[in-house]
Design a protein around this motif. Structure first.
Motif, PDB file in Angstrom:
ATOM      1  N   TRP A   1      -7.766  -2.275  -4.176  1.00 35.84           N
ATOM      2  CA  TRP A   1      -7.688  -1.844  -2.784  1.00 35.84           C
ATOM      3  C   TRP A   1      -7.186  -0.402  -2.672  1.00 35.84           C
ATOM      4  CZ3 TRP A   1      -8.413  -0.875   1.990  1.00 35.84           C
ATOM      5  CH2 TRP A   1      -7.384  -0.477   2.846  1.00 35.84           C
ATOM      6  N   THR A   2      -6.076  -0.088  -3.323  1.00 36.45           N
ATOM      7  CA  THR A   2      -5.510   1.250  -3.191  1.00 36.45           C
ATOM      8  C   THR A   2      -6.374   2.306  -3.888  1.00 36.45           C
ATOM      9  OG1 THR A   2      -4.012   0.840  -5.073  1.00 36.45           O
ATOM     10  CG2 THR A   2      -3.153   0.436  -2.854  1.00 36.45           C
TER      11      THR A   2
ATOM     12  N   ASN B   1      -4.454  -2.984  -6.788  1.00 39.10           N
ATOM     13  CA  ASN B   1      -4.957  -1.764  -7.435  1.00 39.10           C
ATOM     14  C   ASN B   1      -6.379  -1.447  -6.989  1.00 39.10           C
ATOM     15  OD1 ASN B   1      -2.642  -1.164  -8.856  1.00 39.10           O
ATOM     16  ND2 ASN B   1      -3.304  -2.180 -10.736  1.00 39.10           N
TER      17      ASN B   1
ATOM     18  N   THR C   1       0.827  -1.203   0.000  1.00 40.69           N
ATOM     19  CA  THR C   1       0.000   0.000   0.000  1.00 40.69           C
ATOM     20  C   THR C   1       0.863   1.254   0.000  1.00 40.69           C
ATOM     21  OG1 THR C   1      -1.734  -1.199   1.209  1.00 40.69           O
ATOM     22  CG2 THR C   1      -1.851   1.209   1.224  1.00 40.69           C
TER      23      THR C   1
ATOM     24  N   GLN D   1      -7.766   5.462  -1.929  1.00 39.07           N
ATOM     25  CA  GLN D   1      -7.557   6.812  -2.447  1.00 39.07           C
ATOM     26  C   GLN D   1      -8.885   7.567  -2.573  1.00 39.07           C
ATOM     27  OE1 GLN D   1      -4.341   8.466  -4.018  1.00 39.07           O
ATOM     28  NE2 GLN D   1      -5.805   9.939  -3.157  1.00 39.07           N
TER      29      GLN D   1
ATOM     30  N   LEU E   1       0.961   4.232  -2.832  1.00 42.65           N
ATOM     31  CA  LEU E   1       0.420   5.558  -2.510  1.00 42.65           C
ATOM     32  C   LEU E   1       1.440   6.521  -1.914  1.00 42.65           C
ATOM     33  CD1 LEU E   1      -2.997   4.503  -0.910  1.00 42.65           C
ATOM     34  CD2 LEU E   1      -2.566   5.247  -3.265  1.00 42.65           C
TER      35      LEU E   1
END
Length: 222
Positions: free
Chosen positions: A209-210, A207, A53, A214, A57
C-alpha cells in the motif's frame, strides 16, 4: 505531540461541486500537494490504517490529515500522537464532504508545503461516493467482518475508487469472507480497481500500500 484545531464546516452549494472540485484539484497540483479521499464504513479501520501509513512515510514526506465526522474529535486526537499535521472537520450533520467543505479544510490545515494530505471522510458507503472532493485519488477500506458482498450492495463507491484496501485480514479465519469473491464482485464494478489485502493491526500488506502511494506521489510531482 502536535495540537490540533476543530473547524466547523457547513453545507455548501452542491450543484457547483464538480466545478469546485476541479478548481481545488488544480490548486493542489500547482502547490504540489497530493490529496487522497479515504472512505469506508464506520469501524473499517481508516484511522488505524492512517497511523500505519504515517509511520511508514512520515520521515520521507510532510503529511497532513483531515478527520471528518458529524461530531467528536476522537480520530484527530489519535492522529495528533504522530508527526502528521491534523485538523478535525465537523460536518454539521452532513454524512459526507464535498469540494467546498474540503477546500475549507485545506485552507485551515495550511496544506501548502505538505506533500500528502489525506481526507478521512465520514464513515458511510453511500453519500461520500456521490461527491467529488477534489482529491487526486479515491481510496476505500473494506474490512473482512463487513462481508464480501458489498460491491453488489454499494456499487458506486467501488466504481469511483482507485484503490480498495481489504483490512483486517488477520481475522479472516473467523469470518465467512471469500476474498476471491470480493475481487470478482469489485472488479465487475470497476475493472481498473487496485485491490490490496492488509491488516492495520499486524502490518500485513502495508508495504504494498505505502509503496503504491509513494509511487503515485512521485509521479504527481514530476
Amino acid at each position: 505531540m502536535e495540537t490540533f484545531r476543530v473547524l466547523e464546516v457547513k453545507q455548501s452549494i452542491f450543484e457547483d461541486n464538480d466545478r469546485d472540485a476541479e478548481k481545488l484539484r488544480e490548486q493542489l497540483r500547482e502547490q504540489g500537494t497530493f490529496l487522497i479521499n479515504l472512505m469506508s464504513s464506520p469501524g473499517a479501520g481508516k484511522t488505524s490504517t492512517l497511523m500505519r501509513t504515517i509511520d511508514a512515510l512520515g520521515d520521507k514526506m510532510k503529511i497532513g490529515i483531515m478527520e471528518a465526522d458529524i461530531d467528536s474529535d476522537v480520530d484527530a486526537r489519535t492522529i495528533s500522537q504522530t508527526n502528521a499535521k491534523v485538523i478535525q472537520l465537523h460536518t454539521g450533520g452532513m454524512c459526507h464532504l464535498d469540494a467546498e467543505m474540503t477546500r475549507q479544510g485545506i485552507e485551515e490545515l495550511k496544506a501548502d508545503g505538505l506533500d500528502l494530505v489525506v481526507l478521512e471522510n465520514v464513515g458511510n458507503l453511500v453519500c461520500p461516493a456521490e461527491f467529488d472532493t477534489g482529491a487526486a485519488k479515491n481510496v476505500m477500506i473494506l474490512s473482512v467482518p463487513e462481508g464480501h458482498d458489498k460491491p453488489l450492495k454499494y456499487p458506486l463507491i467501488f466504481q469511483v475508487c482507485d484503490v480498495l484496501l481489504v483490512n483486517k485480514m488477520d481475522v479472516l479465519p473467523y469470518f465467512d469472507f471469500d476474498l476471491e469473491k470480493l475481487k470478482e464482485y469489485a472488479l465487475m464494478r470497476n475493472p481498473n480497481l487496485k485491490i490490496i489485502p492488509i491488516s492495520a493491526r499486524t502490518g500485513e500488506g502495508m508495504n504494498e500500500w505505502t509503496n503504491w502511494l509513494q509511487s503515485q506521489i512521485d509521479e504527481f510531482k514530476k
